[in-house]
Structure formats: structure tokens, C-alpha cells
Write an enzyme that holds these catalytic residues in place. Structure first.
Site, PDB file in Angstrom:
ATOM      1  N   THR A  37       0.869  -1.180   0.000  1.00 11.66           N
ATOM      2  CA  THR A  37       0.000   0.000   0.000  1.00 11.66           C
ATOM      3  C   THR A  37       0.903   1.226   0.000  1.00 11.66           C
ATOM      4  O   THR A  37       2.128   1.102   0.137  1.00 11.66           O
ATOM      5  CB  THR A  37      -0.876   0.046   1.276  1.00 11.66           C
ATOM      6  OG1 THR A  37      -0.028   0.332   2.391  1.00 11.66           O
ATOM      7  CG2 THR A  37      -1.611  -1.264   1.516  1.00 11.66           C
ATOM      8  N   ASP A  38       0.321   2.397  -0.110  1.00 13.20           N
ATOM      9  CA  ASP A  38       1.134   3.611  -0.087  1.00 13.20           C
ATOM     10  C   ASP A  38       1.859   3.769   1.252  1.00 13.20           C
ATOM     11  O   ASP A  38       2.981   4.246   1.319  1.00 13.20           O
ATOM     12  CB  ASP A  38       0.262   4.842  -0.356  1.00 13.20           C
ATOM     13  CG  ASP A  38      -0.211   4.862  -1.808  1.00 13.20           C
ATOM     14  OD1 ASP A  38       0.402   4.140  -2.629  1.00 13.20           O
ATOM     15  OD2 ASP A  38      -1.194   5.563  -2.107  1.00 13.20           O
ATOM     16  N   CYS A  39       1.176   3.349   2.336  1.00 14.80           N
ATOM     17  CA  CYS A  39       1.798   3.491   3.648  1.00 14.80           C
ATOM     18  C   CYS A  39       2.653   2.273   4.029  1.00 14.80           C
ATOM     19  O   CYS A  39       3.541   2.362   4.867  1.00 14.80           O
ATOM     20  CB  CYS A  39       0.742   3.758   4.713  1.00 14.80           C
ATOM     21  SG  CYS A  39      -0.689   2.678   4.588  1.00 14.80           S
ATOM     22  N   TYR A  40       2.329   1.103   3.443  1.00 13.90           N
ATOM     23  CA  TYR A  40       3.100  -0.121   3.703  1.00 13.90           C
ATOM     24  C   TYR A  40       3.539  -0.694   2.359  1.00 13.90           C
ATOM     25  O   TYR A  40       2.937  -1.638   1.850  1.00 13.90           O
ATOM     26  CB  TYR A  40       2.239  -1.155   4.434  1.00 13.90           C
ATOM     27  CG  TYR A  40       1.858  -0.781   5.843  1.00 13.90           C
ATOM     28  CD1 TYR A  40       2.813  -0.803   6.861  1.00 13.90           C
ATOM     29  CD2 TYR A  40       0.550  -0.452   6.166  1.00 13.90           C
ATOM     30  CE1 TYR A  40       2.464  -0.480   8.159  1.00 13.90           C
ATOM     31  CE2 TYR A  40       0.195  -0.124   7.467  1.00 13.90           C
ATOM     32  CZ  TYR A  40       1.149  -0.148   8.463  1.00 13.90           C
ATOM     33  OH  TYR A  40       0.813   0.157   9.741  1.00 13.90           O
ATOM     34  N   PRO A  41       4.585  -0.135   1.745  1.00 13.52           N
ATOM     35  CA  PRO A  41       4.916  -0.516   0.371  1.00 13.52           C
ATOM     36  C   PRO A  41       5.533  -1.905   0.220  1.00 13.52           C
ATOM     37  O   PRO A  41       5.478  -2.499  -0.842  1.00 13.52           O
ATOM     38  CB  PRO A  41       5.918   0.570  -0.059  1.00 13.52           C
ATOM     39  CG  PRO A  41       6.493   1.084   1.211  1.00 13.52           C
ATOM     40  CD  PRO A  41       5.441   0.947   2.257  1.00 13.52           C
TER      41      PRO A  41
END
Lengths: 134, 504
Positions: B133-137
Site C-alpha cells: 500500500t502507499d503506507c506499507y509498500p
């Protein structure tokens, strides 16, 4: 005292009544714990309850008749450090060689064990091991 | 509530612990105290009764928090030593369940073993994948953890400390491998679980002292009860508890990963509960002996939810090592360790005597009326009699070989059930048997038939028979009634047809 003796027959010897003749000549009364004779010869495991001298004599006689002989000290091993005395093995043991003593510890009576191996996979923590005879 | 002759508060008992003069006995020792002095005197004399159990509790597991990697990952799936843990919660939290099997080692290693290895301080290989994800790439991660580096490691068990459990036996004609251990054929053995008179919940069956917030012995450290356990059934003397404790402080002597032969992995959990003797009613309950604790021996040879009850039995009989079934003495295996249960009760006793363990007042009571309901099912389960072939071609043992040969040739079967004059199944003949019979010059079917036949019953679920076919590598079974009369035949083809219907 009971000692356990494993006889190994070659194909040639498998047809001769060696066990019967040793019994007849020495008067020992062995209990056959395990026997397997096939095309490549075979093995018979005996428990002999007699004096040491008598058993030694019988062993010599087997050897003279061309049978390989090995005394079996211990085949099933119970790792008492790992065992936590759940007793899962006890009711599977056909000869009560595995039993529970008065304080609830699982014990193994080597003299009664016939090396069937039923107990080995039943142990939840693999505390029982069956070693090979040879 | 009726007034009691003796009344002690938890605070008073804790004060005695502080002063070092609390009287503590184990549940086994309490039996004699209550018997010889009566419950009122026992309640005056004894302050605390300690209990213990050490058994396989498949419903056990641990919450772990691994901390964040850099770049961070929101784990979608995670494996610990190749055992998958559930991570459908926040980014780096996971629950490792005791019964989850290793994807590489099968029954030999599972979640229970991961938990034991964590407690032993061993290194555990961690592997995770994510969608990013954008926060957990991050999308992949491999590392090694121990209990010392991770944040929380909390043993959190949804169902522990069964008050008692049904004992198991097997009426069938083959060995079966169950969560109650290996069960030999023809009532060859009995297995049971639970510590009887040492069982925590049997010493407080009315939940007068055990409740939410009760401090307990859990895995060698101090843990807590935080809810009723799943399947809690106090009205049937089968209460259970949800328990929680710090895995990092636990002792592998009291938490062991285990394998139940050909069934799966589990976790042996050591658990002990102190019962404060607040009045004579509680004292009386803690005086319970193995002779008074009854359970049933049920037949696991019948693969159904409601298994037939063979007989009632007491824990005293079970602990004796022999139980009589249909006039035969049958050897018994305990499965849970009575010796270690006793040890736990004694360790807890020592902790209290040494002022290392104080009692708690429950913050809320546990249910005494909850019942354990079966699952609601929306489709009917098919039974053998629903799909078996009823018209079966058979032959008699005295028939000549060529009768069978003709049937095989004309009908294309390769199995022929052999029945006697009254329709009782006496054996089976295969096309191979006929070939051998011709080769060896045999005359009658009785000379070549196999009398040891794997059979099914009409009231068996089809799923159970499918398992049987697979286990023995056979393609069909004759269906017989309780007297051995042939009723039909069920083949893998019949089952395949049913499965085809199910999928539509």
C-alpha cells in the site's frame, strides 16, 4: 535372568530345524518375540529365561550350527527427559511392557517388550524410539 | 443465599498469604480433609485448594507483534517456521494457532511446536507476503525472530481446562487415528483426558470463586481467565475457560508442542487454578474424588457428531488403567498427564505459601447456564443408503468359478459379493481372484474368496465412506446391516456422481 538373543539365518540354514534342535539339546525354553523368514533368510528374536551359563551355552550351540547370533540389549528407548507421562502409549502396548507406576510415571519393562513398535508413533513428543537390532 | 457457617473474603485470605500463614492443600489432599473432618471444619482449616491439569488443548495459540520493518509491510500472510499464522488484523500482528500444520513438515511440526520453540528462546524463521500500500509498500519479508526481539507474545487460548471429557473407544474393525489418540479395533483400548479430582473446574463446578479476572497458573507463569471458554457447557459438567498469559515468561516444562498420531498438532498446556475456600459449600466441592466424577465412554468408530455411548465410567476407573467393556477388560491411556497435573497443583501451592502468588476477586461471574449448541446446517448430509446401488449381483460360496467369470464378462464388474443362503455377506471375489483360480485349477468360489471385506453401513455418512475407500485404495464397498446381511453396494463412481450433483 531373561536375556534377548537375535538369530540371523542364511537362506540355506532356514530350512534346518536349528532352533528345535538347540531347544532339545540344551533344554532351554525360549519365548519367540519376533520372527521373519523370507527368501533372503530371516531373523528370530528370542527371550531366554535361564542362568547366564545356560544362555551362553545355547548361544555357542547356535553359532556352531551356523547361525549368526547377537544379544539385544535395548531396542525401544524411552527418553525420560522428554516424556511427560501422558500415557498415550500404554494402552497400545500388547504386552504391558509400557506401564504406569504408582506415582503416575510411564515406565518401560525391557523384558516384556516385543519390539512391535506400535507405541513409537503414538508418542506426542517422540520420546519413544525403536532402534534397529543390528 | 443461605447463610454459611464459615465466611472468608479474598482479602482476608490474601492477608494470610502475606503473613505466611495461609493453609494451602492440593485438590487431592483436600479429599481426605473433607472426608475426615467434614466440610465446615475443612472450610475453617483450609484457606486455598490448588488444582492442576496438563493436557492437549488444541484450542490454544499466541498473539504476536513483530514490530515494523523498514520499509514497512502490512502482512497479508505470514509463516513462522513454515506454519501459517493468521494476520488478518493490523499490519504486523498475528495469531499462531496450535493446530496449524507446517507446510513442509506436516504432522511432525505445527503451531504448538512454534509456541514451544518461542518459549525456549529458539530462532524462528519468519516469512511474510503483502499486496503493498502507499503506507506499507513492502511486499515480501524474510527474517528471523526470537521472543526477545518481538514486542508482545501472549498465549491466548479460547478453550482450555475442560472440566471433564468423554472417554473414547472404537467398535470398528480397524485402527482409527483421532484427536483422542490411536484407537485399536474391537474395543482394543480406551483413551481419556482430564485430571479428574485435580481438574480445576470440577473443584468449583458452580463458579463461586472462578470468574473473569481470576489469576491462575498458566504454562509456568501467572496468567488470567478472561472469559468463558468456547463451547462452555457448565450444565453438562463440561465447562471451559478462555485464558491469557505472557508467553515470554512461560516454562517449556508446562507448555509443549505435540503431535497426535495421524491427526494433527496440538499444544499441551499446564494450567492450575487456586480455589479460595470462602465457605463450607466451596470446601465441600473441593472434596470431590475421582469416584464421584463420571463421564461416558463413547464409540469413535462411528464418525458422527453424536457418537453412541458405550457406558458410564468414573475417573477412578479410568485412572486404574483398566475399564470393562462388554465383559472384557480393556487397557486405558490417560492422554493428559496426571503426574504433571499433580506437579502443577504443588507448584501453585508452593507459590502461595512463599507469598509469590495472591488470589483475585473475579470482576464478573461466568455463566452457569450456557449450553453448547450444534451447528446449523442448510444442506442435508447424504448417507450411504441414499446413494448406494440396491440391486446387487451376488454369488454363493459353493458356486463354481465360471459363474463369477461369466458375471464379470457380461456385466463389466470387477468385484462380486459372495453371500450365504440367508443373504449374509461372507466374502468378496475380484476378477483377479478368478484369474488366479483358473491358473491354479481351483473349482469353487469358496476357495478363492477374500473373507476380510471392508464394508459400510447404510447409516454412515458418504464422506466417511469416501475416506475409507481412499485409505484402503479400493473402489467400492458392500453395504451391510448390523447382522452382516448384504443391502447394497457403494462405489467411488456413485460418490463421484453425487459430488458432480453437489457442484451444480
Amino acid at each position: 535372568m531373561t536375556r534377548k538373543v537375535l538369530l540371523r539365518y542364511s537362506t540355506k540354514k532356514a530350512t534346518e530345524p536349528i532352533l528345535a534342535s538347540v531347544i532339545k539339546e540344551t533344554g532351554i525354553l525360549p519365548n519367540i518375540l519376533y520372527a521373519e523368514v523370507g527368501t533372503k533368510g530371516g531373523e528370530i528374536l528370542l527371550a531366554i529365561d535361564a542362568s547366564d551359563a545356560e544362555i551362553d551355552g545355547a548361544i555357542e550351540l547356535f553359532k556352531k550350527k551356523g547361525v549368526e547370533v547377537k544379544e539385544v540389549k535395548r531396542a525401544i528407548e524411552l527418553d525420560e527427559d522428554s516424556c511427560f507421562d501422558c500415557g498415550a502409549c500404554i494402552s497400545l502396548c500388547p504386552t504391558s511392557a509400557l506401564y504406569m507406576d504408582k506415582d503416575g510415571s510411564v515406565k518401560l519393562d525391557d523384558n516384556k517388550c516385543i519390539y512391535c513398535g506400535l507405541c513409537v508413533p503414538s508418542c506426542p513428543v517422540h520420546a519413544l524410539k525403536l532402534s534397529k537390532f543390528w | 443465599m443461605a447463610r454459611t457457617k464459615v465466611s472468608k473474603s479474598i482479602t482476608e485470605i490474601n492477608e494470610k498469604i502475606r503473613r505466611g500463614d495461609a493453609v494451602v492443600v492440593t485438590a487431592e489432599e483436600m479429599i481426605e480433609v473433607v472426608k475426615s473432618r467434614g466440610e465446615v471444619e475443612a472450610a475453617k482449616e483450609v484457606d486455598i485448594v490448588t488444582t492442576g491439569t496438563f493436557g492437549a488443548m488444541c484450542s490454544s495459540g499466541a498473539w504476536l507483534n513483530f514490530g515494523h520493518s523498514d520499509p514497512p509491510i502490512k502482512m497479508q500472510r505470514v509463516w513462522l517456521n513454515d506454519v501459517e499464522a493468521y494476520t488478518g488484523v493490523a499490519a504486523v500482528d498475528a495469531y499462531i494457532g496450535a493446530a496449524q500444520l507446517s507446510e513442509t513438515r506436516g504432522f511432525d511440526y505445527g503451531g504448538g511446536h512454534v509456541i514451544e520453540d518461542l518459549i525456549r528462546g529458539k530462532e524462528i524463521a519468519l516469512r511474510a507476503i503483502a499486496y503493498g500500500t502507499d503506507c506499507y509498500p513492502r511486499r515480501e519479508l524474510q527474517t528471523v525472530i526470537t521472543k526477545h526481539e518481538i514486542n508482545q507474545a501472549v498465549l491466548c487460548n479460547p478453550r482450555n481446562a475442560y472440566q471433564r471429557y468423554e472417554a473414547a473407544t472404537n467398535s470398528g474393525n480397524e485402527t482409527i487415528y483421532t484427536y483422542m489418540g490411536t484407537l485399536l479395533p474391537n474395543y482394543g483400548n480406551v483413551t481419556y483426558s482430564g485430571s479428574g479430582c485435580l481438574s480445576p473446574l470440577h473443584n468449583d463446578p458452580n463458579y463461586e470463586t472462578i470468574g473473569i479476572g481470576t489469576r491462575i497458573f498458566l504454562g509456568g507463569t501467572q496468567g488470567y481467565i478472561f472469559w468463558e471458554g468456547t463451547q462452555h457447557a457448565p450444565t453438562n459438567a463440561m465447562g471451559t475457560l478462555m485464558t491469557v498469559g505472557n508467553l515470554k515468561e512461560m516454562d517449556p516444562r508446562y507448555i509443549r508442542g505435540a503431535t497426535v498420531e495421524k491427526y494433527g498438532t496440538t499444544l499441551y498446556v499446564g494450567l492450575g487454578i487456586p480455589i479460595p475456600i470462602i465457605n463450607e459449600a466451596v470446601a465441600k466441592a473441593t472434596g470431590v474424588s475421582d469416584e464421584e466424577i463420571k463421564t461416558t465412554v463413547v464409540d469413535y468408530g462411528v464418525p458422527r457428531r453424536d457418537r453412541p455411548v458405550i457406558r458410564e465410567v468414573t475417573y477412578s476407573e479410568l485412572k486404574s488403567g483398566k475399564v470393562e467393556i462388554h465383559g472384557k477388560e480393556v487397557p486405558v491411556s490417560p492422554l493428559s498427564s496426571i503426574k504433571r497435573a499433580r506437579e502443577i497443583a504443588n507448584v501453585l501451592k508452593r507459590w502461595i505459601e512463599e507469598g509469590k502468588f495472591y488470589l483475585t476477586q473475579p470482576v464478573s461471574r461466568l455463566s452457569t447456564t450456557q449450553v453448547f449448541k450444534p451447528m446449523k446446517q442448510i444442506s442435508a448430509v447424504p448417507f450411504v443408503r441414499d446413494i448406494m446401488t440396491r440391486k446387487v449381483t451376488t454369488a454363493r460360496p459353493e458356486d463354481p468359478i465360471d459363474v463369477a467369470a461369466r458375471i464379470f464378462a457380461e456385466k463389466g464388474f470387477d468385484h462380486l459379493p459372495i453371500v450365504d443362503a440367508r443373504g449374509k455377506l461372507v466374502g468378496i471375489v475380484t476378477s483377479w481372484d478368478i484369474a488366479v483360480a483358473v491358473g491354479k485349477g481351483k473349482k469353487k468360489l469358496s476357495e478363492v474368496l477374500t473373507s476380510k471385506v471392508i464394508t459400510a453401513r447404510g447409516d454412515e455418512p458418504v464422506d466417511a465412506v469416501a475416506r475409507k475407500l481412499e485409505k484402503h485404495g479400493i473402489s467400492g464397498v458392500p453395504v451391510v446391516n448390523s447382522l452382516g446381511g448384504l443391502e447394497g453396494i457403494l462405489t467411488s463412481e456413485d460418490i463421484a456422481k453425487l459430488l458432480g450433483r453437489r457442484k451444480k
